[in-house]
Design a protein around this motif. Structure first.
Motif, mmCIF file in Angstrom:
data_model
loop_
_atom_site.group_PDB
_atom_site.id
_atom_site.type_symbol
_atom_site.label_atom_id
_atom_site.label_comp_id
_atom_site.label_asym_id
_atom_site.label_seq_id
_atom_site.Cartn_x
_atom_site.Cartn_y
_atom_site.Cartn_z
ATOM 1 N N LYS A 74 -35.415 9.603 -58.750
ATOM 2 C CA LYS A 74 -36.442 10.430 -59.456
ATOM 3 C C LYS A 74 -37.645 10.097 -58.634
ATOM 4 O O LYS A 74 -38.582 10.782 -58.211
ATOM 5 C CB LYS A 74 -36.515 10.514 -60.818
ATOM 6 N N ARG A 75 -37.822 8.600 -58.438
ATOM 7 C CA ARG A 75 -39.009 8.125 -58.031
ATOM 8 C C ARG A 75 -39.208 8.597 -56.484
ATOM 9 O O ARG A 75 -40.030 8.963 -55.946
ATOM 10 C CB ARG A 75 -39.148 6.411 -58.160
ATOM 11 N N MET A 76 -37.932 8.557 -55.706
ATOM 12 C CA MET A 76 -38.034 8.801 -54.465
ATOM 13 C C MET A 76 -38.306 10.379 -54.323
ATOM 14 O O MET A 76 -38.984 10.997 -53.612
ATOM 15 C CB MET A 76 -36.578 8.688 -53.827
ATOM 16 N N ARG A 77 -37.678 11.298 -55.252
ATOM 17 C CA ARG A 77 -38.231 12.794 -55.097
ATOM 18 C C ARG A 77 -39.682 12.835 -55.284
ATOM 19 O O ARG A 77 -40.291 13.651 -54.720
ATOM 20 C CB ARG A 77 -37.155 13.430 -56.328
ATOM 21 N N MET A 78 -40.089 12.093 -56.273
ATOM 22 C CA MET A 78 -41.456 12.305 -56.619
ATOM 23 C C MET A 78 -42.513 11.755 -55.321
ATOM 24 O O MET A 78 -43.498 12.546 -55.030
ATOM 25 C CB MET A 78 -42.142 11.217 -57.730
ATOM 26 N N TYR A 79 -41.930 10.839 -54.682
ATOM 27 C CA TYR A 79 -42.781 10.431 -53.537
ATOM 28 C C TYR A 79 -42.688 11.275 -52.209
ATOM 29 O O TYR A 79 -43.657 11.587 -51.792
ATOM 30 C CB TYR A 79 -41.972 9.156 -53.177
ATOM 31 N N ASN A 80 -41.346 11.960 -52.251
ATOM 32 C CA ASN A 80 -41.393 13.081 -51.246
ATOM 33 C C ASN A 80 -42.156 14.065 -51.424
ATOM 34 O O ASN A 80 -42.769 14.736 -50.616
ATOM 35 C CB ASN A 80 -39.828 13.128 -50.991
ATOM 36 N N THR A 81 -42.171 14.704 -52.658
ATOM 37 C CA THR A 81 -42.923 15.746 -53.179
ATOM 38 C C THR A 81 -44.355 15.527 -52.907
ATOM 39 O O THR A 81 -45.210 16.416 -52.462
ATOM 40 C CB THR A 81 -42.403 16.226 -54.704
ATOM 41 N N THR A 82 -44.813 14.257 -53.447
ATOM 42 C CA THR A 82 -46.168 13.823 -53.119
ATOM 43 C C THR A 82 -46.754 13.981 -51.730
ATOM 44 O O THR A 82 -47.814 14.233 -51.584
ATOM 45 C CB THR A 82 -46.493 12.547 -53.753
ATOM 46 N N GLN A 83 -45.757 13.727 -50.926
ATOM 47 C CA GLN A 83 -46.158 13.742 -49.441
ATOM 48 C C GLN A 83 -46.475 15.332 -48.959
ATOM 49 O O GLN A 83 -47.474 15.410 -48.481
ATOM 50 C CB GLN A 83 -45.037 13.301 -48.329
ATOM 51 N N VAL A 84 -45.798 16.191 -49.691
ATOM 52 C CA VAL A 84 -46.103 17.604 -49.353
ATOM 53 C C VAL A 84 -47.451 18.052 -50.134
ATOM 54 O O VAL A 84 -48.194 18.652 -49.493
ATOM 55 C CB VAL A 84 -44.842 18.409 -49.820
ATOM 56 N N LEU A 85 -47.640 17.745 -51.430
ATOM 57 C CA LEU A 85 -48.769 17.844 -52.089
ATOM 58 C C LEU A 85 -50.089 17.410 -51.320
ATOM 59 O O LEU A 85 -51.166 17.928 -51.096
ATOM 60 C CB LEU A 85 -48.697 17.236 -53.319
ATOM 61 N N ILE A 86 -50.003 16.141 -50.752
ATOM 62 C CA ILE A 86 -51.153 15.541 -49.781
ATOM 63 C C ILE A 86 -51.288 16.248 -48.593
ATOM 64 O O ILE A 86 -52.707 16.711 -48.437
ATOM 65 C CB ILE A 86 -50.850 14.102 -49.171
#
Length: 119
Positions: A74-86
């Motif tokens: 879940k943390r890895m998915r959050m990190y990857n999704t955050t990269q798109v958000l940024i």
């Protein structure tokens, strides 16, 4: 299932209200990237972005520790999704912090406690 969604939305509302009362500014809620993940709540304070995974739990149950459900996957998915958000919101020069919004509620859905915990 509908009741679960309602309680989840109310938990997200409670996290947003608490953080707003502490000077955070709302950016987005339920930011979703297809086949990647979803960010429950994203807030900003100064030059920092706060990505909050909201976990709602029934009070006085064995499942009261919501941090245990934020797995490495879940943390890895959050990190990857955050990269798109940024990229999408052009937040390149911001520091990012990951938090858990831990919300406990009664059986009738009434929220009892909201706690923000870094992870």
């Amino acid at each position: 299932m509908r009741q679960t969604k309602i309680i989840g939305n109310e938990a997200e509302d409670a996290v947003i209200r608490l953080m707003a009362s502490q000077g955070y500014t709302f950016i987005v809620r339920n930011f979703t990237v297809h086949n990647m993940g979803e960010l429950d709540v994203v807030m900003r304070k100064g030059n920092d972005i706060y990505v909050v995974e909201v976990k709602s739990r029934l009070e006085n149950t064995a499942y009261a520790d919501p941090l245990r459900s934020i797995t490495p996957k879940k943390r890895m998915r959050m990190y990857n999704t955050t990269q798109v958000l940024i990229s999408r919101y052009r937040l390149f020069d911001m520091d990012v912090h990951f938090l858990a919004g831990c919300v406990t509620h009664r059986r009738d859905g009434m929220i009892q406690n909201v706690e923000i915990i870094p992870f």
